[in-house]
Structure formats: C-alpha cells, structure tokens
Design a protein around this motif. Structure first.
Motif, PDB file in Angstrom:
ATOM      1  N   VAL A  96       8.460 -11.325  10.315  1.00  0.00           N
ATOM      2  CA  VAL A  96       8.866 -11.427  11.723  1.00  0.00           C
ATOM      3  C   VAL A  96      10.185 -12.189  11.876  1.00  0.00           C
ATOM      4  O   VAL A  96      11.107 -11.692  12.526  1.00  0.00           O
ATOM      5  N   PRO A  97      10.333 -13.393  11.291  1.00  0.00           N
ATOM      6  CA  PRO A  97      11.616 -14.080  11.445  1.00  0.00           C
ATOM      7  C   PRO A  97      12.798 -13.308  10.841  1.00  0.00           C
ATOM      8  O   PRO A  97      13.900 -13.322  11.388  1.00  0.00           O
ATOM      9  N   VAL A  98      12.559 -12.619   9.732  1.00  0.00           N
ATOM     10  CA  VAL A  98      13.638 -11.848   9.110  1.00  0.00           C
ATOM     11  C   VAL A  98      14.052 -10.694  10.020  1.00  0.00           C
ATOM     12  O   VAL A  98      15.245 -10.458  10.244  1.00  0.00           O
ATOM     13  N   VAL A  99      13.084  -9.978  10.579  1.00  0.00           N
ATOM     14  CA  VAL A  99      13.395  -8.864  11.479  1.00  0.00           C
ATOM     15  C   VAL A  99      14.115  -9.375  12.733  1.00  0.00           C
ATOM     16  O   VAL A  99      15.081  -8.768  13.186  1.00  0.00           O
ATOM     17  N   LYS A 100      13.662 -10.513  13.270  1.00  0.00           N
ATOM     18  CA  LYS A 100      14.333 -11.090  14.438  1.00  0.00           C
ATOM     19  C   LYS A 100      15.789 -11.409  14.125  1.00  0.00           C
ATOM     20  O   LYS A 100      16.678 -11.178  14.945  1.00  0.00           O
ATOM     21  N   ARG A 101      16.048 -11.953  12.937  1.00  0.00           N
ATOM     22  CA  ARG A 101      17.425 -12.268  12.547  1.00  0.00           C
ATOM     23  C   ARG A 101      18.246 -10.995  12.369  1.00  0.00           C
ATOM     24  O   ARG A 101      19.416 -10.959  12.722  1.00  0.00           O
ATOM     25  N   LEU A 102      17.647  -9.962  11.796  1.00  0.00           N
ATOM     26  CA  LEU A 102      18.361  -8.691  11.637  1.00  0.00           C
ATOM     27  C   LEU A 102      18.751  -8.124  12.999  1.00  0.00           C
ATOM     28  O   LEU A 102      19.885  -7.677  13.194  1.00  0.00           O
TER      29      LEU A 102
ATOM     30  N   ALA B 126      19.138  -9.763  15.796  1.00  0.00           N
ATOM     31  CA  ALA B 126      20.110 -10.641  16.449  1.00  0.00           C
ATOM     32  C   ALA B 126      21.466 -10.628  15.746  1.00  0.00           C
ATOM     33  O   ALA B 126      22.426 -11.200  16.251  1.00  0.00           O
ATOM     34  N   GLY B 127      21.545  -9.983  14.584  1.00  0.00           N
ATOM     35  CA  GLY B 127      22.797  -9.935  13.839  1.00  0.00           C
ATOM     36  C   GLY B 127      23.122 -11.240  13.130  1.00  0.00           C
ATOM     37  O   GLY B 127      24.264 -11.500  12.781  1.00  0.00           O
ATOM     38  N   GLU B 128      22.118 -12.080  12.921  1.00  0.00           N
ATOM     39  CA  GLU B 128      22.315 -13.354  12.223  1.00  0.00           C
ATOM     40  C   GLU B 128      22.199 -13.140  10.720  1.00  0.00           C
ATOM     41  O   GLU B 128      21.619 -12.160  10.264  1.00  0.00           O
ATOM     42  N   PRO B 129      22.744 -14.066   9.923  1.00  0.00           N
ATOM     43  CA  PRO B 129      22.655 -13.932   8.463  1.00  0.00           C
ATOM     44  C   PRO B 129      21.206 -13.962   7.986  1.00  0.00           C
ATOM     45  O   PRO B 129      20.424 -14.802   8.410  1.00  0.00           O
ATOM     46  N   VAL B 130      20.866 -13.029   7.115  1.00  0.00           N
ATOM     47  CA  VAL B 130      19.483 -12.895   6.663  1.00  0.00           C
ATOM     48  C   VAL B 130      19.314 -13.381   5.226  1.00  0.00           C
ATOM     49  O   VAL B 130      18.342 -14.062   4.914  1.00  0.00           O
ATOM     50  N   VAL B 131      20.253 -13.076   4.358  1.00  0.00           N
ATOM     51  CA  VAL B 131      20.098 -13.404   2.937  1.00  0.00           C
ATOM     52  C   VAL B 131      19.970 -14.910   2.733  1.00  0.00           C
ATOM     53  O   VAL B 131      19.082 -15.377   2.019  1.00  0.00           O
ATOM     54  N   ALA B 132      20.820 -15.676   3.384  1.00  0.00           N
ATOM     55  CA  ALA B 132      20.749 -17.133   3.245  1.00  0.00           C
ATOM     56  C   ALA B 132      19.424 -17.661   3.782  1.00  0.00           C
ATOM     57  O   ALA B 132      18.828 -18.573   3.203  1.00  0.00           O
ATOM     58  N   PHE B 133      18.949 -17.086   4.883  1.00  0.00           N
ATOM     59  CA  PHE B 133      17.668 -17.498   5.457  1.00  0.00           C
ATOM     60  C   PHE B 133      16.534 -17.230   4.471  1.00  0.00           C
ATOM     61  O   PHE B 133      15.647 -18.070   4.287  1.00  0.00           O
ATOM     62  N   ILE B 134      16.557 -16.079   3.818  1.00  0.00           N
ATOM     63  CA  ILE B 134      15.514 -15.742   2.848  1.00  0.00           C
ATOM     64  C   ILE B 134      15.573 -16.691   1.658  1.00  0.00           C
ATOM     65  O   ILE B 134      14.546 -17.172   1.178  1.00  0.00           O
TER      66      ILE B 134
END
Length: 90
Positions: free
Chosen positions: A46-52, A54-62
C-alpha cells in the motif's frame, strides 16, 4: 479497539483460507513463517503504490523504510562515517 477487531478479522480470514487449502492450525513452522513474511511484504504494498501514484521516489523508500520494516532495524541502515571510511560493515 479497532486494531484488535481488524486483527481478529484477519485471523478468521486466514483460518478460513487454511481450512480451504487443508492446512491445520497451528500451521507447520515453514508454512507459518512464509505466511508471516507474506504479511510483512503485503503491508508494504500500500505505501509503495501510494508513492507511485503520488510520483514520489519509490526505490529509496523500499531500500530504507520497507527494508527496516520487513527485515528489522539494521536493514537499510547507513554505516557510520568512521566505519565507512575504514571499510567496516555495520
């Protein structure tokens, strides 16, 4: 109170799924551990999809937040500057 109700509901759902696939509870250790890993990974979808979206960085979050949540507090931790200079691992 709501987290307890949600947890009980999730437990009932898992119990139904176990009954459908013919696994008795308590599940054999391997099945139970794989199920727990699936739950940890599923929580991060869910947080990864929300970031995708919103156009926010995903790789660093993961690599940081998701890794710490799934693998523990040491995962994704940065090495202290003095340890990194010496080539030590944290």
């Amino acid at each position: 109170m709501m987290p307890y109700l949600l947890s009980a509901g999730a437990g009932i759902l898992v119990g139904v799924i176990y009954a459908l696939i013919g696994v008795r509870s308590p599940a054999p250790p391997t099945i139970a551990l794989i199920g727990l890993l699936g739950m940890l990974v599923g929580e991060q979808v869910v947080p990864v999809v929300k970031r995708l979206i919103a156009g926010e960085p995903v790789v660093a979050f993961i690599q940081t937040d998701c890794a710490r949540h799934v693998l523990g507090p040491q995962a994704g931790a940065e090495a202290p500057p003095d340890a990194a200079a010496k080539g030590e691992k944290v």
